[in-house]
Design an enzyme around this catalytic site. Structure first.
Site, short mmCIF file in Angstrom:
data_model
loop_
_atom_site.label_atom_id
_atom_site.label_comp_id
_atom_site.label_asym_id
_atom_site.label_seq_id
_atom_site.Cartn_x
_atom_site.Cartn_y
_atom_site.Cartn_z
N LYS A 72 0.83 -1.20 0.00
CA LYS A 72 0.00 0.00 0.00
C LYS A 72 0.87 1.25 0.00
O LYS A 72 2.00 1.21 0.47
CB LYS A 72 -0.85 0.03 1.29
CG LYS A 72 -1.98 -0.97 1.35
CD LYS A 72 -2.73 -0.83 2.68
CE LYS A 72 -3.85 -1.85 2.78
NZ LYS A 72 -4.93 -1.65 1.80
N ARG B 235 -10.17 -11.65 2.35
CA ARG B 235 -11.01 -12.73 1.84
C ARG B 235 -10.29 -14.08 1.88
O ARG B 235 -10.94 -15.12 1.98
CB ARG B 235 -11.47 -12.39 0.42
CG ARG B 235 -10.35 -12.20 -0.56
CD ARG B 235 -10.77 -11.42 -1.79
NE ARG B 235 -10.88 -9.99 -1.54
CZ ARG B 235 -11.31 -9.09 -2.43
NH1 ARG B 235 -11.66 -9.48 -3.63
NH2 ARG B 235 -11.38 -7.82 -2.12
N1 BES Z 1 -8.01 -3.76 4.61
C1 BES Z 1 -8.26 -3.36 3.28
C2 BES Z 1 -9.59 -2.65 3.10
C3 BES Z 1 -9.74 -1.32 3.78
C4 BES Z 1 -9.54 -0.17 3.06
C5 BES Z 1 -10.12 -1.23 5.10
C6 BES Z 1 -9.71 1.07 3.65
C7 BES Z 1 -10.28 0.01 5.70
C8 BES Z 1 -10.08 1.14 4.97
C9 BES Z 1 -8.27 -4.59 2.38
O1 BES Z 1 -7.45 -5.63 2.76
C10 BES Z 1 -7.78 -4.15 1.03
O2 BES Z 1 -6.67 -3.77 0.93
N2 BES Z 1 -8.67 -4.22 0.04
C11 BES Z 1 -8.32 -3.86 -1.29
C12 BES Z 1 -8.86 -4.94 -2.20
C13 BES Z 1 -8.36 -4.87 -3.60
C14 BES Z 1 -6.87 -5.11 -3.64
C15 BES Z 1 -9.10 -5.90 -4.40
C16 BES Z 1 -8.97 -2.51 -1.59
O3 BES Z 1 -10.08 -2.26 -1.10
O4 BES Z 1 -8.35 -1.72 -2.28
MN MN Z 2 -5.47 -5.43 2.10
#
Ligand code: BES
Ligand code: MN
Ligand code: ZN
Length: 499
Positions: A279, A353
């Site tokens: 990230k 997931r």
């Molecule tokens: N933990 C994150 C989702 C999240 C985002 C929680 C903002 C709280 C605030 C999750 O693991 C994630 O990174 N999701 C990705 C999924 C994508 C890579 C398909 C996302 O939402 O960008």
């Molecule tokens: Mn994530």
């Protein structure tokens, strides 16, 4: 953990003793002065004076004097509307005011209105007030949490919150306040765990907290470590956890001996860097909250066990830290989950997931009546609903309706979003049955469609995406941002509605 947790109780008007009195009267109140009639004398006189004040547009405050009231303060508020948004705003201001004054006892004299006479008023009030009466002071210098501090500090010292319900509703309110106190314990646990940073809250630490919870309430507990996870074929949890020195766990708690069996599942990513698909650094500290689904589940168990609700719960918390390293799982890897399905990793940041896949398919084995899973799963749900509410995904219309009703009773916003066959098609793999990340659009629904592959067909299950609501980046209590405890009250309310 921080010790501050105020206790709620119901008081009739005539038996009030508090440091701060917050009193509201609604737009329909024909004679606001009648409010003062049954109040203790010093207070009643002050109310009369304030209510009679021609300047009273919205809110006036007064220091009380005389033997009964010395050093106490009264805040009188006129609400323009009889709705829960106005009442909630008044409650939030009231608890902030009490925090600022360092008050130990706060009396909330509710307006007598249609809204406050509706069922569920007390739990709702307690939830709204409880959120503001919290501070996470575990890592602050001693004395900045619950002990005496200079006036003007925003540290809650509230010990007792006295709620004065509309006349004649005291009896049912007493029953409800007991529930509210149980729920408050669960919300506090959820927030304390959620706010604990990743260097302390490792998967092993979270599992030990689950063990402590089980011990407090004499529940059955099982914790799977890396060896057991491997033996059981839980490839999703292992893949996500393999990049971290803090090895993964899967904890299961079992509560109850009769009534409907509900499985609760909560995402416990103790820190989400994104892994190899790392990230951006800005805001990454928020990802300590990526375990909030697990914290919500543990909070629900705490509340249900302390209330002794007549349901059976199987609570599953998969725990892993998502790190980039030479051991980390990588894009292109193919992982076999507990139910035998294979998943092609497209993005290591879609890790939630993967750990849920194993936990859900284990949970489904016991054939529970319902599965409710909670996760900070996608940024996409934040795009869809803003930070104001959570997404509810389920193929079961009845389950959706009952969850949404429970959320409404608790003044927590929850909105149903679809899982269409097209969303599942988005998640089909190339060299494996599934892939863990689909196209950019509709990411909250395609994530839910992915999860649907790990419960039994036609079973009653729901996924709540709490990414937007589990924590707040704006101050929520005592000037702090952080875990909100969202979902604990709703799920406990829903569980009560099953019996
Ligand atoms: N933990 C994150 C989702 C999240 C985002 C929680 C903002 C709280 C605030 C999750 O693991 C994630 O990174 N999701 C990705 C999924 C994508 C890579 C398909 C996302 O939402 O960008
Ligand atoms: Mn994530
Ligand atoms: Zn995550």
């Amino acid at each position: 953990m921080s010790a501050n947790q105020p206790k709620f109780s119901i008081r009739p008007r005539s038996r009030l003793k508090a440091d701060v009195y917050c009193l509201a009267f609604g737009p329909d109140d024909p004679d606001a002065k009648s409010l003062s009639r049954a109040l203790p004398r010093a207070l009643g006189a002050a109310v009369n004076e304030l209510v009679g004040d021609p300047l009273l547009k919205r809110r006036v405050t007064k220091d009380l004097e005389g033997a009964a009231g010395a050093g106490q303060r009264l805040v009188v508020t006129r609400l323009d509307k009889d709705d829960w948004d106005s009442i909630a705003a008044w409650l939030k201001r009231s608890v902030e005011f009490a925090n600022r004054r360092g008050a130990k006892r706060l009396a909330l004299i509710l307006p007598d209105s249609e809204a406050t006479r509706s069922p569920g008023t007390i739990p709702r009030v307690a939830r709204i007030v409880g959120v503001g009466a919290y501070k996470f002071s575990e890592y602050l210098p001693k004395g900045s949490g619950t002990s005496k501090k200079a006036p003007g500090s925003r540290s809650p010292r509230l010990e007792d919150i006295l709620i004065v319900p509309p006349a004649g509703t005291e009896k049912s309110a007493r029953v409800e306040v007991a529930v509210a106190n149980g729920v408050a314990t669960g919300i506090k646990l959820c927030r304390d765990l959620g706010n604990t940073p990743g260097n302390t809250a490792t998967p092993a630490w979270m599992a030990s907290q689950a063990r402590r919870l089980a011990k407090r309430h004499d529940l059955k507990v099982t914790v799977l470590g890396p060896v057991e996870l491997k033996r059981k074929g839980m490839g999703g949890i292992l893949a996500v956890g393999q990049g971290s020195a803090n090895t993964p766990r899967l904890a299961r708690l079992r509560y109850g001996s009769g009534g409907p069996l509900v499985a609760l599942v909560g995402k416990g990513v103790t820190f989400d860097t994104g892994g190899i698909s790392i990230k951006p650094s800005s805001g990454m500290e928020e990802m300590k909250y990526d375990k909030c689904g697990a914290c919500t589940v543990l909070g629900v168990v705490e509340a249900v066990a302390s209330l002794g609700l007549p349901v059976r719960l199987d609570a599953y918390v998969p725990l892993a830290e998502n790190m980039p390293s030479r051991e980390a799982y990588r894009p292109g890897d193919i992982v076999t989950c507990y139910n035998g399905k294979t998943v092609e990793i497209i993005n290591t940041d879609a890790e939630g997931r993967m750990i849920l896949a194993d936990a859900l398919s284990w949970a489904a084995e016991a054939e529970p009546d319902h599965i409710v899973e909670m996760s900070t799963l996608t940024g996409a749900v934040v795009v869809a609903l803003g930070v104001h509410g959570a997404g509810c995904f389920t193929p079961d219309d009845q389950l959706a309706a009952s969850l949404l009703e429970a959320a409404d009773r608790q003044a927590e916003k929850l909105w149903r979003l679809p899982i269409w066959p097209e969303h599942l098609a988005d998640m089909r793999g190339n060299h494996a049955e599934l892939r863990n990340s689909g196209p950019r659009w509709g990411g909250a629904s395609s994530a839910a469609a992915f999860l649907s592959q790990f419960v039994r067909e036609h079973s009653s299950w729901a996924h709540l995406d709490i990414a937007a609501t589990a924590y707040s980046t704006k101050p929520v209590s005592a000037g702090q941002t952080g875990a909100t405890g969202y979902g604990v009250a709703t799920v406990v309310d829903w569980l009560r509605s099953l019996t």
